[in-house]
Design an enzyme around this catalytic site. Structure first.
Site, PDB file in Angstrom:
ATOM      1  N   LYS A 106       0.154  11.673   5.335  1.00 24.08           N
ATOM      2  CA  LYS A 106       0.505  10.598   6.270  1.00 24.08           C
ATOM      3  C   LYS A 106       1.119   9.418   5.533  1.00 24.08           C
ATOM      4  O   LYS A 106       2.151   8.872   5.955  1.00 24.08           O
ATOM      5  CB  LYS A 106      -0.749  10.173   7.038  1.00 24.08           C
ATOM      6  CG  LYS A 106      -0.576   9.008   7.996  1.00 24.08           C
ATOM      7  CD  LYS A 106      -1.041   7.669   7.396  1.00 24.08           C
ATOM      8  CE  LYS A 106      -2.512   7.661   7.042  1.00 24.08           C
ATOM      9  NZ  LYS A 106      -2.947   6.338   6.515  1.00 24.08           N
ATOM     10  N   LYS A 126       0.834  -1.208   0.000  1.00 23.45           N
ATOM     11  CA  LYS A 126       0.000   0.000   0.000  1.00 23.45           C
ATOM     12  C   LYS A 126       0.865   1.252   0.000  1.00 23.45           C
ATOM     13  O   LYS A 126       0.560   2.244  -0.684  1.00 23.45           O
ATOM     14  CB  LYS A 126      -0.916   0.014   1.225  1.00 23.45           C
ATOM     15  CG  LYS A 126      -1.780   1.283   1.349  1.00 23.45           C
ATOM     16  CD  LYS A 126      -2.681   1.495   0.128  1.00 23.45           C
ATOM     17  CE  LYS A 126      -3.393   2.850   0.164  1.00 23.45           C
ATOM     18  NZ  LYS A 126      -4.451   2.898   1.160  1.00 23.45           N
TER      19      LYS A 126
END
Length: 305
Positions: free
Chosen positions: A250, A182
């Site tokens: 993030k 991811k």
């Protein structure tokens, strides 16, 4: 340890869903549409009301939501939130039944996933990390790409549930592998959006018909899922959040830190990470990540509303 397949419980497992945000709400609703019993918990009452209206059950606490669940699915923003809901007397690990399966679909650091799997094993809870790609549209349409870390046997058991949420579902390796993939995904997406944003400004300043240009680019080697999904955002300057800059900021921190740990150089990724950080610092963190276009416009001397 009792597995779902070997238990006397119904063949279709009862699901607890924790985190009903932009992604979590439509994903949980797709499980309800697929015939699963879903009990949800989140901090916002309106999200609980939405789940109940869709046929789910709103729990009064996290502990209540997970107590009788066969499968617990979490979808929260980052590692601190995963740790907050997983650990402690009111957390998942202290209140889930032995043999339950925890599928964390949040995008967090690989190490957080590894640590969670180890802590859960001590409590008799099995874990998969299963972050997703596809954004809000992919969540709504149940066509997400799901990258999974964990054991093959547990993955096989979870697959029918994951198939109600996505189209491309792959076991990538042991615990933490899903999060690593991811992170790579978010690197590619950010760089791709940045390239598209630069192309849009270049085309507009050159006096080209932007819609026509993006149509033809989308049909050639420059075409991508990013361009297809974000074309209307660019054309209409519509930056309603499907995936917020704050979250991509993030994620870029995760990938740059993970790459440093393994000794991988990310020269372009590092630049784009700084551009994402800059956009956030200018107050655009709540916008969709296609708002990287605004940063390019500012650098090009254009006024941004």
């Amino acid at each position: 340890m009792t597995t779902l397949a070997a238990s006397s419980r119904p063949s279709r497992p009862a699901i607890a869903w924790i985190g009903l945000g932009i992604m979590g709400s439509p994903m949980s609703e797709n499980l309800i549409k697929a015939g699963y019993s879903v009990t949800g918990y989140t901090l916002e009452q309106d999200k609980l009301d939405r789940l109940a209206a869709a046929g789910g059950t709103a729990a009064g606490s996290l502990a209540e939501a997970v107590a009788d669940a066969d499968v617990i699915i979490t979808m929260v923003p980052a590692s601190p939130q995963v740790e907050a809901i997983a650990y402690g007397p009111e957390g998942i690990l202290e209140n889930a039944r032995q043999g339950a399966l925890l599928i964390d679909m949040s995008s967090i650091t690989p190490q957080t996933s590894v640590d969670l799997a180890a802590a859960a094993a001590d409590k008799g809870v099995r874990v998969l990390d299963a972050p997703v790609s596809g954004g809000e549209a992919g969540a709504i349409e149940a066509v997400l790409s799901i990258m999974v870390g964990g054991e093959q046997e547990v993955f096989d058991e979870a697959l029918p549930i994951l198939e109600a949420l996505g189209k491309t579902i792959v076991l990538c390796g042991p615990h933490g592998s899903g999060q690593t993939v991811k992170a790579a995904n978010q690197l590619i997406v950010a760089v791709n959006i940045q390239a598209c944003a630069e192309a849009v400004v270049f085309l507009e300043k050159s006096g080209v018909n932007l819609r026509a240009a993006l149509d033809v680019l989308g049909g050639g080697l420059a075409g991508s899922t990013v361009l297809t999904r974000k074309k209307d955002n660019f054309l209409n300057r519509d930056f309603k959040p499907g995936f917020r800059i704050d979250l991509h900021h993030k994620d870029m921190g995760i990938v740059t830190d993970a790459a440093r740990n393994v000794g991988a150089a990310l020269p372009v990724g590092a630049v784009v990470a700084q551009l994402v950080a800059s956009l956030r610092a200018q107050g655009d963190g709540g916008l969709d990540h296609s708002a990287l276009l605004r940063a390019v416009e500012r650098l090009s001397g254009q006024s941004v509303a």
